[in-house]
Design a protein around this motif. Structure first.
Motif, mmCIF file in Angstrom:
data_model
loop_
_atom_site.group_PDB
_atom_site.id
_atom_site.type_symbol
_atom_site.label_atom_id
_atom_site.label_comp_id
_atom_site.label_asym_id
_atom_site.label_seq_id
_atom_site.Cartn_x
_atom_site.Cartn_y
_atom_site.Cartn_z
ATOM 1 N N UNK A 1 0.784 -1.266 -0.066
ATOM 2 C CA UNK A 1 0.030 0.241 0.103
ATOM 3 C C UNK A 1 0.726 1.316 0.088
ATOM 4 N N UNK A 2 0.600 2.365 -0.838
ATOM 5 C CA UNK A 2 1.298 3.554 -0.802
ATOM 6 C C UNK A 2 0.427 4.528 -0.393
ATOM 7 N N UNK A 3 0.984 5.260 0.741
ATOM 8 C CA UNK A 3 0.239 6.453 1.320
ATOM 9 C C UNK A 3 0.754 7.669 0.807
ATOM 10 N N UNK A 4 0.097 8.772 1.218
ATOM 11 C CA UNK A 4 0.083 9.902 0.553
ATOM 12 C C UNK A 4 1.409 11.150 1.440
ATOM 13 N N UNK A 5 0.774 11.170 2.427
ATOM 14 C CA UNK A 5 1.455 12.456 3.075
ATOM 15 C C UNK A 5 2.093 11.791 4.430
ATOM 16 N N UNK A 6 3.436 11.641 4.582
ATOM 17 C CA UNK A 6 4.128 11.260 5.578
ATOM 18 C C UNK A 6 3.952 12.081 6.954
ATOM 19 N N UNK A 7 3.718 13.468 6.563
ATOM 20 C CA UNK A 7 3.509 14.305 7.918
ATOM 21 C C UNK A 7 2.373 14.004 8.648
ATOM 22 N N UNK A 8 1.294 13.386 7.986
ATOM 23 C CA UNK A 8 0.259 13.036 8.701
ATOM 24 C C UNK A 8 0.512 11.989 9.988
ATOM 25 N N UNK A 9 1.529 11.009 9.483
ATOM 26 C CA UNK A 9 1.869 9.874 10.434
ATOM 27 C C UNK A 9 3.012 10.147 11.299
ATOM 28 N N UNK A 10 4.167 10.789 10.481
ATOM 29 C CA UNK A 10 5.433 10.754 11.180
ATOM 30 C C UNK A 10 5.711 12.194 11.279
ATOM 31 N N UNK A 11 6.818 12.551 12.247
ATOM 32 C CA UNK A 11 7.123 13.542 12.509
ATOM 33 C C UNK A 11 8.860 13.342 12.071
ATOM 34 N N UNK A 12 9.420 13.706 11.237
ATOM 35 C CA UNK A 12 10.624 13.749 10.522
ATOM 36 C C UNK A 12 11.550 14.631 11.503
ATOM 37 N N UNK A 13 12.576 13.889 12.337
ATOM 38 C CA UNK A 13 13.195 14.884 13.412
ATOM 39 C C UNK A 13 14.717 15.342 12.949
#
Length: 92
Positions: free
Chosen positions: A1-13
């Motif tokens: 499955x390909x998701x679209x917006x990483x910022x919805x699920x993860x905070x890149x630190x």
């Protein structure tokens, strides 16, 4: 499955590694707080180079999805945005 917006699920630190086309970040899952690695691969705009690059990224995703071994980091999720593909990996 390909998701679209990483910022919805993860905070890149913070960045923990960098190559010619990708940067690896530490990332915190927003819902669970679990730390993971995110490999962010820039999409190439040059059409002549783009096909080869796209094929390489697709192959990397396909291989990582099929491999399950204790010595190899596991691919957990894939996010595709307009200019970047993000691979969520186990942080080791």
């Amino acid at each position: 499955m390909i998701n679209s917006y990483i910022s919805e699920d993860y905070e890149l630190t913070q960045p923990i590694g960098q190559g010619n086309f990708a940067t690896v970040y530490m990332a915190r899952h927003r819902a669970t707080g679990k730390m993971q690695a995110v490999k962010s691969i820039a999409k190439i705009k040059d059409e002549l180079k783009s096909t080869k690059h796209t094929t390489a990224v697709i192959n990397e995703i396909a291989v990582m999805r099929d491999i399950e071994h204790s010595s190899i980091v596991r691919l957990r999720r894939v996010y595709e945005e307009e200019d970047i593909v993000h691979l969520v990996l186990d942080l080791v």
